[in-house]
Design an enzyme around this catalytic site. Sequence first.
Site, PDB file in Angstrom:
ATOM      1  N   ASP A 140       4.282 -10.368 -17.036  1.00 21.00           N
ATOM      2  CA  ASP A 140       5.650 -10.203 -17.555  1.00 21.00           C
ATOM      3  C   ASP A 140       5.762  -9.045 -18.545  1.00 21.00           C
ATOM      4  O   ASP A 140       6.593  -9.059 -19.450  1.00 21.00           O
ATOM      5  CB  ASP A 140       6.147 -11.494 -18.230  1.00 21.00           C
ATOM      6  CG  ASP A 140       6.056 -12.697 -17.314  1.00 21.00           C
ATOM      7  OD1 ASP A 140       6.615 -12.628 -16.214  1.00 21.00           O
ATOM      8  OD2 ASP A 140       5.415 -13.689 -17.694  1.00 21.00           O
ATOM      9  N   GLY A 156       7.466  -4.018 -13.050  1.00 20.47           N
ATOM     10  CA  GLY A 156       8.461  -3.677 -12.037  1.00 20.47           C
ATOM     11  C   GLY A 156       9.404  -2.597 -12.506  1.00 20.47           C
ATOM     12  O   GLY A 156       9.777  -1.700 -11.739  1.00 20.47           O
ATOM     13  N   ASN A 183       4.786 -16.200  -6.903  1.00 21.52           N
ATOM     14  CA  ASN A 183       4.632 -17.018  -8.108  1.00 21.52           C
ATOM     15  C   ASN A 183       4.951 -16.256  -9.386  1.00 21.52           C
ATOM     16  O   ASN A 183       4.791 -16.784 -10.482  1.00 21.52           O
ATOM     17  CB  ASN A 183       3.214 -17.577  -8.194  1.00 21.52           C
ATOM     18  CG  ASN A 183       2.149 -16.504  -8.100  1.00 21.52           C
ATOM     19  OD1 ASN A 183       2.265 -15.579  -7.299  1.00 21.52           O
ATOM     20  ND2 ASN A 183       1.098 -16.624  -8.885  1.00 21.52           N
ATOM     21  N   HIS A 186       9.320  -9.480 -10.689  1.00 23.30           N
ATOM     22  CA  HIS A 186       9.604  -8.244 -11.396  1.00 23.30           C
ATOM     23  C   HIS A 186      11.111  -8.070 -11.461  1.00 23.30           C
ATOM     24  O   HIS A 186      11.793  -8.107 -10.433  1.00 23.30           O
ATOM     25  CB  HIS A 186       8.974  -7.051 -10.665  1.00 23.30           C
ATOM     26  CG  HIS A 186       7.480  -7.029 -10.732  1.00 23.30           C
ATOM     27  ND1 HIS A 186       6.699  -6.311  -9.857  1.00 23.30           N
ATOM     28  CD2 HIS A 186       6.612  -7.649 -11.583  1.00 23.30           C
ATOM     29  CE1 HIS A 186       5.424  -6.486 -10.161  1.00 23.30           C
ATOM     30  NE2 HIS A 186       5.353  -7.290 -11.199  1.00 23.30           N
ATOM     31  N   GLY A 203      12.276 -19.003 -14.224  1.00 26.58           N
ATOM     32  CA  GLY A 203      13.290 -19.285 -15.226  1.00 26.58           C
ATOM     33  C   GLY A 203      12.745 -20.012 -16.444  1.00 26.58           C
ATOM     34  O   GLY A 203      13.478 -20.332 -17.374  1.00 26.58           O
ATOM     35  N   LEU A 242      10.245  -2.129 -26.994  1.00 20.18           N
ATOM     36  CA  LEU A 242      10.173  -1.828 -28.427  1.00 20.18           C
ATOM     37  C   LEU A 242      11.493  -2.145 -29.114  1.00 20.18           C
ATOM     38  O   LEU A 242      11.516  -2.588 -30.270  1.00 20.18           O
ATOM     39  CB  LEU A 242       9.809  -0.360 -28.638  1.00 20.18           C
ATOM     40  CG  LEU A 242       9.663   0.087 -30.096  1.00 20.18           C
ATOM     41  CD1 LEU A 242       8.487  -0.614 -30.768  1.00 20.18           C
ATOM     42  CD2 LEU A 242       9.504   1.602 -30.185  1.00 20.18           C
ATOM     43  N   GLY A 284      14.894  -0.074 -23.662  1.00 21.41           N
ATOM     44  CA  GLY A 284      15.946  -0.843 -23.017  1.00 21.41           C
ATOM     45  C   GLY A 284      15.536  -1.137 -21.593  1.00 21.41           C
ATOM     46  O   GLY A 284      14.576  -0.550 -21.067  1.00 21.41           O
TER      47      GLY A 284
END
Length: 427
Positions: free
Chosen positions: A12, A16, A37, A40, A303, A333, A415
């Site tokens: 995580d 992606g 499982n 991205h 989720g 950041l 962002g």
Amino acid sequence: MLTAIVGINWGDEGKGRMVDLLSENYDIVVRYQGGNNAGHTVINERGTFILNLLPSGILREETVNVLGPGMAIDLEHLTLEIAALQQKGIKISPENLKISDKAIIALPYHKKLDILEEERLGSSAYGSTRRGIAPVYSDKYMKKAIRMGDIISNQDWLKEKIEFVAKYKNLALQKGYGSEPVSPRDIIHWLSRYGEFLKDYITDTSIYLDDAEKQNKKILFEAQLGALRDIDYGIYPFTSSSSTIAAYAPIGAGVPHLKLHEVHGIVKAYSTCVGAGPFTCEMDGEEAEALRAAGGEYGAATGRPRRVGPFDIVATKYGTMVQGATYLTLTKLDVLSYMDKIPVCVSYEVEGKRTEYFPTGYKLEKAKPIIEYLPGFKCDISKARKKSDLPKEAIDYIDYIEKVIGTPIRYVSVGPKRDEYIEYKVI
């Protein structure tokens, strides 16, 4: 140019998003391990996309995408994922998506076995996503898996293979868990229903990628999850069931004879973790909820709320080492903008002794974080597009991380959108 984009921590990290950004410079993007499982999340001018099986390069029409033999593919999920993207106007065809004939298939009984085992374990469960990943990789090494190439083979041969495998699976389902048996007829029906749509995508990706490399095509290898979820080098047994490290990329892609030119490691400006297992730097209470809310930290595939904590130097140095990262991208950041002071886990305490080395097993479970603080930057940095746009405190934070990890930070994301990043260091 052969490049792998990999996660440095627990997954995580934003891989992606970076594949979507950097795939513009590559001809081919390859997913080389894992299944549905994890996910991205990619945000670009065409919308927000959550990808579980498809490489993030699928969002660029000119890029060819490959699902390698190291993957575990749920045919139903992949069919629905392709359909969902096509409904959003993404063009997908056998010309820009190729599936290895050697990739294994995650069948419905794998999910069933995954659920049954997690429920049997109760409070000792591994935190599985319950999508059948461990059972299907287990079948792979027990030589009981069905592969993508099987569904385009002789159907009588496939039927015999399914009947053989069903007998084996029913030993566990009936005698192990006291569950209903799996029916060979149901398996054949499921494979026919979802396999028919995917038949034209199945090919020998080893031949395709070998030819592409000989033509000097640029190939990007995309990993799922991070170094600390690797089956060998992660927080075992709370890991995935595949190899998430860069060294496995050519193997899982189907071209084990090729060598990577560079490894692009992705790490967040703080720590997150989905699922069970030791997470030494974990925050709790209001402090954790504030960071989780600021970062929108919920799993793309499940989720589930992610566990959160400060940047972990011990875990990140270890992850960077096992990945062999050439350089790093520091993501999210901007999320730290609300903090007056930024916590950093600088080392661990294990059985009363301070250590800078990442432990395993019992010692990792008993490790305690040692936290220090850096000044916060307390302003919106989402509009920054070059290093000089950042406040001094943000630059100091980045430079500190780069120094202690010992690997150059090339990009910094400020962002989630494609253009919300800084090329911090030209390499």
